[in-house]
Design a protein around this motif. Sequence first.
Motif, PDB file in Angstrom:
ATOM      1  N   ASP A  15       0.833  -1.212   0.000  1.00 31.08           N
ATOM      2  CA  ASP A  15       0.000   0.000   0.000  1.00 31.08           C
ATOM      3  C   ASP A  15       0.865   1.258   0.000  1.00 31.08           C
ATOM      4  OD1 ASP A  15      -2.319  -1.476  -0.039  1.00 31.08           O
ATOM      5  OD2 ASP A  15      -2.688  -1.310   2.126  1.00 31.08           O
ATOM      6  N   VAL A  16       1.946   1.233   0.750  1.00 29.91           N
ATOM      7  CA  VAL A  16       2.845   2.390   0.787  1.00 29.91           C
ATOM      8  C   VAL A  16       3.449   2.634  -0.586  1.00 29.91           C
ATOM      9  CG1 VAL A  16       5.052   3.239   1.690  1.00 29.91           C
ATOM     10  CG2 VAL A  16       3.388   2.200   3.241  1.00 29.91           C
ATOM     11  N   THR A  78      13.046  -4.194  -1.779  1.00 32.57           N
ATOM     12  CA  THR A  78      12.570  -3.590  -0.541  1.00 32.57           C
ATOM     13  C   THR A  78      12.920  -4.538   0.600  1.00 32.57           C
ATOM     14  OG1 THR A  78      10.364  -4.595  -0.802  1.00 32.57           O
ATOM     15  CG2 THR A  78      10.680  -2.381  -1.687  1.00 32.57           C
ATOM     16  N   THR A  79      13.401  -3.996   1.687  1.00 29.99           N
ATOM     17  CA  THR A  79      13.852  -4.854   2.776  1.00 29.99           C
ATOM     18  C   THR A  79      13.783  -4.144   4.116  1.00 29.99           C
ATOM     19  OG1 THR A  79      15.741  -6.120   3.629  1.00 29.99           O
ATOM     20  CG2 THR A  79      16.250  -4.167   2.341  1.00 29.99           C
ATOM     21  N   ALA A  80      13.474  -4.896   5.162  1.00 32.04           N
ATOM     22  CA  ALA A  80      13.484  -4.348   6.511  1.00 32.04           C
ATOM     23  C   ALA A  80      14.878  -4.460   7.115  1.00 32.04           C
ATOM     24  CB  ALA A  80      12.465  -5.081   7.381  1.00 32.04           C
ATOM     25  N   ILE A 101       9.665   2.681   4.256  1.00 30.73           N
ATOM     26  CA  ILE A 101      10.175   3.385   3.079  1.00 30.73           C
ATOM     27  C   ILE A 101       9.919   4.880   3.168  1.00 30.73           C
ATOM     28  CG2 ILE A 101      10.026   3.576   0.572  1.00 30.73           C
ATOM     29  CD1 ILE A 101       9.155   0.623   0.547  1.00 30.73           C
ATOM     30  N   ASP A 102      10.981   5.645   3.051  1.00 31.64           N
ATOM     31  CA  ASP A 102      10.898   7.101   3.076  1.00 31.64           C
ATOM     32  C   ASP A 102      10.522   7.614   1.687  1.00 31.64           C
ATOM     33  OD1 ASP A 102      11.740   9.818   4.360  1.00 31.64           O
ATOM     34  OD2 ASP A 102      12.876   9.721   2.479  1.00 31.64           O
ATOM     35  N   ALA A 109      14.862   6.884  -5.979  1.00 30.52           N
ATOM     36  CA  ALA A 109      15.017   5.608  -6.691  1.00 30.52           C
ATOM     37  C   ALA A 109      14.311   5.652  -8.042  1.00 30.52           C
ATOM     38  CB  ALA A 109      14.454   4.476  -5.843  1.00 30.52           C
ATOM     39  N   ILE A 110      13.134   6.243  -8.077  1.00 30.59           N
ATOM     40  CA  ILE A 110      12.371   6.336  -9.330  1.00 30.59           C
ATOM     41  C   ILE A 110      13.129   7.179 -10.358  1.00 30.59           C
ATOM     42  CG2 ILE A 110      10.241   7.156 -10.388  1.00 30.59           C
ATOM     43  CD1 ILE A 110       9.939   4.632  -8.674  1.00 30.59           C
ATOM     44  N   LYS A 111      13.805   8.228  -9.898  1.00 31.30           N
ATOM     45  CA  LYS A 111      14.560   9.077 -10.819  1.00 31.30           C
ATOM     46  C   LYS A 111      15.690   8.322 -11.509  1.00 31.30           C
ATOM     47  CE  LYS A 111      13.695  13.552  -8.603  1.00 31.30           C
ATOM     48  NZ  LYS A 111      14.309  14.695  -7.869  1.00 31.30           N
TER      49      LYS A 111
END
Length: 244
Positions: A15-16, A78-80, A101-102, A109-111
């Motif tokens: 969701d995030v 993605t990781t904790a 996730i900030d 990251a998208i850039k």
Amino acid sequence: MIRTILIDDEPLARDVVKFYLSEHKEIEIVAECCDGFEGLKAITQHKPDLIFLDIQMPKISGFEMLELVEDKPAVIFTTAFDEYAIKAFEVNAVDYLLKPIDKLRFDAAIKKLPSRLNQTENTEAVLDAAARSPAQNNRVVVKKDGIIKIIPVADINYLEADDDYVKLSTSEGAFYKNKTMAFFEQTLDSGQFIRIHRSYIINLAQVTKIELKEKDSYVVLLKSDIWLPVSKTGYVKLKAALGL
């Protein structure tokens, strides 16, 4: 449009990512998956450009799932927690996001995506580094006839070089992994597995007999009634491992 799949066993984490992606109209979510089995199926079906992939998941890890993907998309892991993986990502320039996730880190990251899409060699380097971690080398995940099989390393009788693959011989049959013998020699427990020949690595627990075949040439018999050749170097290593 960049087509993406979210693969994470935590609904909140997905969701995030969805919420953050809502501001990036150039990215379309084509599927959501809660484990590696669903993820593999969705990647095969949708052939995305990008996936957001959790590392720790039930059944199979994100790394193990990605190894089974033939045409690998770009990956944002993605990781904790996973310090060894983070080091690999930093070296090989594959991006990762730490949970929680900030948003600024997410947008950064998208850039990077335009320059990183289709760079599968970076993903391969990360997988290779991750597979050498103790957390990853107690089992081997393979796909045979469309079915994913998890093989505990203790169930492997021996490994054999077979062109670009390594054949894993078990009591349930043979399975193939697109790795090298050197890779398995380095990652398997050297106290349990010994490379006795350029083409063979054996499980010491399977050894029942060592015989001299001819001058300076030995063979070893396994519990599965398989005789395998032993090279001179392999014989030295085998004797040392067995305390002979």
